[in-house]
Design an enzyme around this catalytic site. Sequence first.
Site, short mmCIF file in Angstrom:
data_model
loop_
_atom_site.label_atom_id
_atom_site.label_comp_id
_atom_site.label_asym_id
_atom_site.label_seq_id
_atom_site.Cartn_x
_atom_site.Cartn_y
_atom_site.Cartn_z
N ASP A 27 -25.16 -163.92 8.05
CA ASP A 27 -26.62 -164.09 8.07
C ASP A 27 -26.99 -165.47 7.49
OD1 ASP A 27 -27.26 -161.13 8.76
OD2 ASP A 27 -25.94 -161.01 7.03
N GLN A 266 -18.78 -174.55 4.27
CA GLN A 266 -18.95 -174.34 5.71
C GLN A 266 -18.47 -175.56 6.50
OE1 GLN A 266 -22.93 -174.14 7.50
NE2 GLN A 266 -22.46 -172.06 8.16
N ARG A 282 -14.81 -164.30 13.57
CA ARG A 282 -15.41 -162.97 13.46
C ARG A 282 -16.93 -163.10 13.43
NH1 ARG A 282 -14.36 -161.67 6.94
NH2 ARG A 282 -16.52 -162.18 6.37
N GLY A 283 -17.61 -161.94 13.37
CA GLY A 283 -19.06 -161.94 13.14
C GLY A 283 -19.83 -162.75 14.16
N GLU A 284 -20.66 -163.68 13.68
CA GLU A 284 -21.48 -164.48 14.62
C GLU A 284 -21.27 -165.98 14.45
OE1 GLU A 284 -25.42 -163.17 15.53
OE2 GLU A 284 -26.17 -165.20 15.78
O1 TRH Z 1 -19.06 -163.23 7.41
P1 TRH Z 1 -19.26 -162.66 8.76
O2 TRH Z 1 -18.50 -161.47 9.08
O3 TRH Z 1 -20.76 -162.42 8.97
C1 TRH Z 1 -21.53 -161.47 9.57
C2 TRH Z 1 -22.18 -160.57 8.61
O4 TRH Z 1 -21.32 -159.47 8.41
C3 TRH Z 1 -23.49 -160.14 9.14
O5 TRH Z 1 -24.07 -159.14 8.39
C4 TRH Z 1 -23.32 -159.71 10.56
O6 TRH Z 1 -24.52 -159.34 11.03
C5 TRH Z 1 -22.79 -160.87 11.35
O7 TRH Z 1 -21.54 -161.23 10.84
C6 TRH Z 1 -22.67 -160.60 12.82
O8 TRH Z 1 -18.87 -163.78 9.87
P2 TRH Z 1 -19.60 -165.11 10.39
O9 TRH Z 1 -20.82 -164.76 11.13
O10 TRH Z 1 -18.58 -165.88 11.09
O11 TRH Z 1 -20.01 -165.88 9.08
C7 TRH Z 1 -19.11 -166.46 8.24
C8 TRH Z 1 -19.67 -167.74 7.66
O12 TRH Z 1 -18.85 -168.17 6.60
C9 TRH Z 1 -19.71 -168.88 8.67
O13 TRH Z 1 -20.90 -169.61 8.50
C10 TRH Z 1 -18.53 -169.73 8.29
C11 TRH Z 1 -18.50 -169.53 6.80
N1 TRH Z 1 -17.20 -169.78 6.14
C12 TRH Z 1 -17.15 -170.72 5.15
O14 TRH Z 1 -18.17 -171.38 4.84
N2 TRH Z 1 -15.97 -170.92 4.48
C13 TRH Z 1 -14.83 -170.26 4.81
O15 TRH Z 1 -13.77 -170.49 4.20
C14 TRH Z 1 -14.91 -169.30 5.87
C15 TRH Z 1 -13.67 -168.55 6.28
C16 TRH Z 1 -16.11 -169.08 6.52
#
Ligand code: TRH
Length: 389
Positions: A27, A266, A282-284
């Site tokens: 999110d 990020q 994963r996720g979005e």
């Molecule tokens: O963390 P996610 O699984 O996020 C989600 C949430 O669960 C949310 O509630 C759900 O609705 C959504 O998915 C679909 O995965 P996502 O979306 O990839 O987000 C991870 C974020 O973390 C992304 O912006 C990248 C960041 N990130 C870092 O900044 N540093 C890191 O080391 C990693 C591995 C990721």
Amino acid sequence: MGTAVADGSPAPRTWHLFCRVVDNYGDIGVCWRLARQLHRQHGREVTLWLDELASLQALQPAVDTTRARQECEGVHIRHWAAALPPLDPTDIGEVVIEAFACELPAAYLALMQATRPLWINLEYLSAEEWVVRCHRAPSPRLGLRKFFFFPGFSEGTGGLLWEPEPLHPRQAEPPPATLLHRLLQELEVTGPLPATRLAISLFAYENRAAGELLGALSEAPGGVHLLVPQGRISPAIDAWLGEPLPPGGSCCRGGLTVTALPFMTQRQYDRLLAACDLNFVRGEDSFVRGQMVARPLLWQIYPQQEAAHLVKLEAFLARYTAAMPPPLAAIIVEAHRCWNGAAACRKDDWLGLLSQLPTWQAEARRWQGQLQRLGDLASNLVAFAGNQV
Ligand code: TRH
């Protein structure tokens, strides 16, 4: 309403984004990327209201979790606490983005009725057909103009989040191996690292297929370097290795070297995606970024009740593989089903997938081009808002 802004596009100028962290980092990952881009690229004055500052701090360590108001990378950040401080009409944006139907705070809503901003509900990403019908659909509430805005993969959606062109043109991008080497140095990963052919990043939820995958990777011809940011998949990696792997540590099994990485900023994670030959996302947000860096990717979709996510997974796979050579498409579809618990995983399937990477890489670039033709989500939002004033 404001006047024309830095990029010459029409007003409005002040944008407020509301983000509630449901779980994990997706999110805020999406909202932070969008907030930065609205400011950097479109010169908007952006305020991000966020309920859990610690989640943003994980992505951007300059954020101070003790401060209710601060500025970071040009974005105003305000803590969305249970009780907001007294607000007045100047605290209300001309555009208010409610991310993922997070329900705006009552005090803010009350003032919106006086200032009458444009209200946008930014929705989750889905490749399903119905998205086109709902994108930009009006949904008036409390006498205010409210619209749905859907990111998506096809014409008639808001597109995906990516930055069309860096504001400060970069020198030619170094090759992926150099990018990875520099990133690992920055992360203080110093152990003896392999000179292998394939670099694979692994960002995932708990996954029963993890052991089978690692077994296959350890037998891959030419060797594999698997890079795993600390997170929900880490215990499964430790269990397969038979020992805990601390961040920064590396461990070898057969032709596989596993390196555990700390959770990165990020921007660092974006660089990891660009530096690897294959990314498990994963996720979005990592899922979108993985596509926009034009690299092969394997998506673990966020699991939903009654397996609703599997419908979304199939909708994506249908679009993603539609123009691919059928044998490659079949391998990619099967691997995704397997990684998402909808099919059994076999070692040979994973090895077959790795053998397809050069063809897949070319397809990933074509897919990126196709997505870019939709425009980027931030620009599409700005254009939409401009048309509403
Ligand atoms: O963390 P996610 O699984 O996020 C989600 C949430 O669960 C949310 O509630 C759900 O609705 C959504 O998915 C679909 O995965 P996502 O979306 O990839 O987000 C991870 C974020 O973390 C992304 O912006 C990248 C960041 N990130 C870092 O900044 N540093 C890191 O080391 C990693 C591995 C990721």
